[in-house]
Scaffold this motif. Structure first.
Motif, PDB file in Angstrom:
ATOM      1  N   GLU A 137      19.998 -27.669  39.549  1.00 44.11           N
ATOM      2  CA  GLU A 137      20.627 -28.883  40.062  1.00 44.11           C
ATOM      3  C   GLU A 137      21.100 -28.683  41.495  1.00 44.11           C
ATOM      4  O   GLU A 137      20.988 -29.577  42.347  1.00 44.11           O
ATOM      5  CB  GLU A 137      21.804 -29.290  39.169  1.00 44.11           C
ATOM      6  N   THR A 138      21.644 -27.495  41.775  1.00 44.74           N
ATOM      7  CA  THR A 138      22.113 -27.191  43.122  1.00 44.74           C
ATOM      8  C   THR A 138      20.962 -27.224  44.112  1.00 44.74           C
ATOM      9  O   THR A 138      21.078 -27.786  45.214  1.00 44.74           O
ATOM     10  CB  THR A 138      22.795 -25.812  43.145  1.00 44.74           C
ATOM     11  N   GLU A 139      19.843 -26.637  43.731  1.00 47.34           N
ATOM     12  CA  GLU A 139      18.678 -26.612  44.618  1.00 47.34           C
ATOM     13  C   GLU A 139      18.172 -28.023  44.900  1.00 47.34           C
ATOM     14  O   GLU A 139      17.868 -28.369  46.057  1.00 47.34           O
ATOM     15  CB  GLU A 139      17.571 -25.765  43.994  1.00 47.34           C
ATOM     16  N   ALA A 140      18.094 -28.847  43.861  1.00 51.80           N
ATOM     17  CA  ALA A 140      17.605 -30.213  44.035  1.00 51.80           C
ATOM     18  C   ALA A 140      18.562 -31.021  44.905  1.00 51.80           C
ATOM     19  O   ALA A 140      18.129 -31.782  45.793  1.00 51.80           O
ATOM     20  CB  ALA A 140      17.429 -30.881  42.674  1.00 51.80           C
ATOM     21  N   LEU A 141      19.863 -30.852  44.662  1.00 47.67           N
ATOM     22  CA  LEU A 141      20.846 -31.592  45.451  1.00 47.67           C
ATOM     23  C   LEU A 141      20.838 -31.121  46.900  1.00 47.67           C
ATOM     24  O   LEU A 141      20.958 -31.921  47.829  1.00 47.67           O
ATOM     25  CB  LEU A 141      22.239 -31.437  44.848  1.00 47.67           C
ATOM     26  N   ALA A 154      24.634 -26.076  55.547  1.00 47.46           N
ATOM     27  CA  ALA A 154      25.711 -26.956  55.078  1.00 47.46           C
ATOM     28  C   ALA A 154      25.295 -27.681  53.803  1.00 47.46           C
ATOM     29  O   ALA A 154      26.102 -27.876  52.894  1.00 47.46           O
ATOM     30  CB  ALA A 154      26.091 -27.959  56.163  1.00 47.46           C
ATOM     31  N   ALA A 155      24.028 -28.082  53.727  1.00 47.65           N
ATOM     32  CA  ALA A 155      23.539 -28.776  52.530  1.00 47.65           C
ATOM     33  C   ALA A 155      23.612 -27.865  51.315  1.00 47.65           C
ATOM     34  O   ALA A 155      24.047 -28.284  50.232  1.00 47.65           O
ATOM     35  CB  ALA A 155      22.103 -29.255  52.756  1.00 47.65           C
ATOM     36  N   ARG A 156      23.186 -26.611  51.475  1.00 50.65           N
ATOM     37  CA  ARG A 156      23.218 -25.679  50.341  1.00 50.65           C
ATOM     38  C   ARG A 156      24.650 -25.384  49.899  1.00 50.65           C
ATOM     39  O   ARG A 156      24.950 -25.338  48.702  1.00 50.65           O
ATOM     40  CB  ARG A 156      22.503 -24.383  50.709  1.00 50.65           C
ATOM     41  N   LEU A 157      25.540 -25.177  50.856  1.00 46.60           N
ATOM     42  CA  LEU A 157      26.931 -24.885  50.510  1.00 46.60           C
ATOM     43  C   LEU A 157      27.602 -26.082  49.839  1.00 46.60           C
ATOM     44  O   LEU A 157      28.329 -25.933  48.852  1.00 46.60           O
ATOM     45  CB  LEU A 157      27.710 -24.488  51.772  1.00 46.60           C
ATOM     46  N   THR A 158      27.346 -27.258  50.373  1.00 48.93           N
ATOM     47  CA  THR A 158      27.933 -28.466  49.782  1.00 48.93           C
ATOM     48  C   THR A 158      27.387 -28.715  48.383  1.00 48.93           C
ATOM     49  O   THR A 158      28.138 -29.064  47.461  1.00 48.93           O
ATOM     50  CB  THR A 158      27.658 -29.685  50.682  1.00 48.93           C
ATOM     51  N   ALA A 159      26.083 -28.546  48.210  1.00 48.80           N
ATOM     52  CA  ALA A 159      25.471 -28.757  46.894  1.00 48.80           C
ATOM     53  C   ALA A 159      26.076 -27.818  45.856  1.00 48.80           C
ATOM     54  O   ALA A 159      26.379 -28.237  44.726  1.00 48.80           O
ATOM     55  CB  ALA A 159      23.965 -28.553  46.979  1.00 48.80           C
ATOM     56  N   ALA A 160      26.263 -26.552  46.223  1.00 53.65           N
ATOM     57  CA  ALA A 160      26.846 -25.589  45.285  1.00 53.65           C
ATOM     58  C   ALA A 160      28.247 -26.012  44.869  1.00 53.65           C
ATOM     59  O   ALA A 160      28.629 -25.906  43.692  1.00 53.65           O
ATOM     60  CB  ALA A 160      26.874 -24.202  45.919  1.00 53.65           C
ATOM     61  N   GLN A 161      29.018 -26.518  45.821  1.00 56.40           N
ATOM     62  CA  GLN A 161      30.376 -26.952  45.503  1.00 56.40           C
ATOM     63  C   GLN A 161      30.377 -28.204  44.634  1.00 56.40           C
ATOM     64  O   GLN A 161      31.170 -28.310  43.689  1.00 56.40           O
ATOM     65  CB  GLN A 161      31.140 -27.217  46.804  1.00 56.40           C
ATOM     66  N   VAL A 162      29.504 -29.153  44.930  1.00 51.63           N
ATOM     67  CA  VAL A 162      29.447 -30.395  44.151  1.00 51.63           C
ATOM     68  C   VAL A 162      29.096 -30.103  42.697  1.00 51.63           C
ATOM     69  O   VAL A 162      29.751 -30.614  41.764  1.00 51.63           O
ATOM     70  CB  VAL A 162      28.428 -31.378  44.764  1.00 51.63           C
ATOM     71  N   ILE A 163      28.063 -29.309  42.455  1.00 50.61           N
ATOM     72  CA  ILE A 163      27.648 -29.022  41.082  1.00 50.61           C
ATOM     73  C   ILE A 163      28.742 -28.261  40.342  1.00 50.61           C
ATOM     74  O   ILE A 163      29.029 -28.541  39.169  1.00 50.61           O
ATOM     75  CB  ILE A 163      26.325 -28.238  41.063  1.00 50.61           C
ATOM     76  N   ALA A 164      29.396 -27.309  41.023  1.00 53.58           N
ATOM     77  CA  ALA A 164      30.500 -26.573  40.392  1.00 53.58           C
ATOM     78  C   ALA A 164      31.639 -27.517  40.036  1.00 53.58           C
ATOM     79  O   ALA A 164      32.229 -27.422  38.950  1.00 53.58           O
ATOM     80  CB  ALA A 164      30.992 -25.471  41.322  1.00 53.58           C
ATOM     81  N   VAL A 165      31.952 -28.438  40.928  1.00 56.02           N
ATOM     82  CA  VAL A 165      33.020 -29.412  40.676  1.00 56.02           C
ATOM     83  C   VAL A 165      32.678 -30.285  39.472  1.00 56.02           C
ATOM     84  O   VAL A 165      33.518 -30.510  38.580  1.00 56.02           O
ATOM     85  CB  VAL A 165      33.246 -30.286  41.934  1.00 56.02           C
ATOM     86  N   GLN A 166      31.450 -30.780  39.418  1.00 57.59           N
ATOM     87  CA  GLN A 166      31.067 -31.652  38.310  1.00 57.59           C
ATOM     88  C   GLN A 166      31.159 -30.925  36.967  1.00 57.59           C
ATOM     89  O   GLN A 166      31.656 -31.492  35.977  1.00 57.59           O
ATOM     90  CB  GLN A 166      29.646 -32.175  38.527  1.00 57.59           C
ATOM     91  N   GLN A 167      30.715 -29.689  36.936  1.00 56.30           N
ATOM     92  CA  GLN A 167      30.753 -28.925  35.692  1.00 56.30           C
ATOM     93  C   GLN A 167      32.200 -28.635  35.283  1.00 56.30           C
ATOM     94  O   GLN A 167      32.551 -28.742  34.104  1.00 56.30           O
ATOM     95  CB  GLN A 167      29.962 -27.630  35.850  1.00 56.30           C
ATOM     96  N   GLU A 168      33.028 -28.277  36.248  1.00 54.02           N
ATOM     97  CA  GLU A 168      34.420 -27.947  35.931  1.00 54.02           C
ATOM     98  C   GLU A 168      35.189 -29.176  35.469  1.00 54.02           C
ATOM     99  O   GLU A 168      35.968 -29.115  34.515  1.00 54.02           O
ATOM    100  CB  GLU A 168      35.099 -27.331  37.162  1.00 54.02           C
ATOM    101  N   LEU A 169      34.970 -30.303  36.127  1.00 56.80           N
ATOM    102  CA  LEU A 169      35.656 -31.526  35.719  1.00 56.80           C
ATOM    103  C   LEU A 169      35.239 -31.948  34.312  1.00 56.80           C
ATOM    104  O   LEU A 169      36.082 -32.367  33.504  1.00 56.80           O
ATOM    105  CB  LEU A 169      35.364 -32.658  36.712  1.00 56.80           C
ATOM    106  N   ALA A 170      33.945 -31.863  34.011  1.00 57.45           N
ATOM    107  CA  ALA A 170      33.473 -32.238  32.670  1.00 57.45           C
ATOM    108  C   ALA A 170      34.080 -31.329  31.606  1.00 57.45           C
ATOM    109  O   ALA A 170      34.509 -31.793  30.540  1.00 57.45           O
ATOM    110  CB  ALA A 170      31.946 -32.180  32.615  1.00 57.45           C
TER     111      ALA A 170
END
Length: 210
Positions: A137-141, A154-170
């Motif tokens: 998911e991180t790679e695709a994002l 910046a895209a790779r770093l942001t994607a990694a943070q977004v996916i981690a955030v979504q998983q942690e919130l869920a």
């Protein structure tokens, strides 16, 4: 695709769904570790080799249910509204999922969904497969973000943070439901958590006292 090819594709999709549904029903009834691949094949009336042609592992049978959500973050970025930033689109999408109690958000208190999430979040052997899903998911994002902002790192770093955030919130949201609270009760807190998370993503941790 020919008519015969389309028919074969639909038949394979139905078989995959049947195998996954059978496996998940057995996991929920007896526990993930107590059910073998042989048990699942027998219940679905197929051979083990046939089952393995559709699913490489027992874990994949369980996680097939979330297959429709693969690449969803990337699609959200690519399909964002005119003038909407990628992070604003992702934030909006998450809040919309919370509002409609989408199971992928963690905020769904239907008993079967709660039981399914319990399997995913508490079964150790699932953890590595979830990490693999997160990496994909991180790679695709990251690819979608790079298209939007034209910068790879910046895209790779942001994607990694977004996916981690979504998983942690869920996971956090499901934990509140698993403790006996209702989805309606948890909803305002889940939305606030999403708002906080995306404020951190957009503005950095310094503005929050870190």
């Amino acid at each position: 695709m020919s008519e015969d090819g389309g028919l074969r594709a639909r038949k394979k999709a139905r078989t995959r769904q049947t195998l996954s549904d059978t496996a998940i029903a057995m996991f929920l009834a007896d526990g993930f570790d107590a059910v073998s691949v042989s048990d699942i094949a027998a219940a679905a009336e197929v051979s083990k080799p046939t089952l393995f042609r559709y699913f490489a592992s027992k874990e994949d049978l369980l996680l097939h249910r979330i297959a429709d959500h693969r690449g969803e973050a990337a699609r959200t970025v690519r399909d964002r509204r005119p003038g909407e930033t990628p992070l604003d689109a992702l934030h909006r999408s998450l809040v919309e999922k919370l509002d409609r109690r989408d199971p992928v958000s963690g905020l769904c208190d239907h008993p079967q969904v709660l039981a399914y999430h319990r399997l995913v979040f508490t079964t150790p052997s699932i953890a590595s497969r979830v990490i693999e899903y997160g990496a994909a998911e991180t790679e695709a994002l990251a690819e979608a973000l790079a298209e939007a902002v034209r910068t790879g790192l910046a895209a790779r770093l942001t994607a990694a943070q977004v996916i981690a955030v979504q998983q942690e919130l869920a996971r956090d949201t499901w934990s509140e439901l698993a403790a006996g609270r209702s989805a309606d009760e948890v909803h305002p807190e889940a939305v606030h958590a999403a708002d906080t998370a995306y404020a951190l993503l957009k503005n950095g941790a310094a503005g929050h006292g870190y």
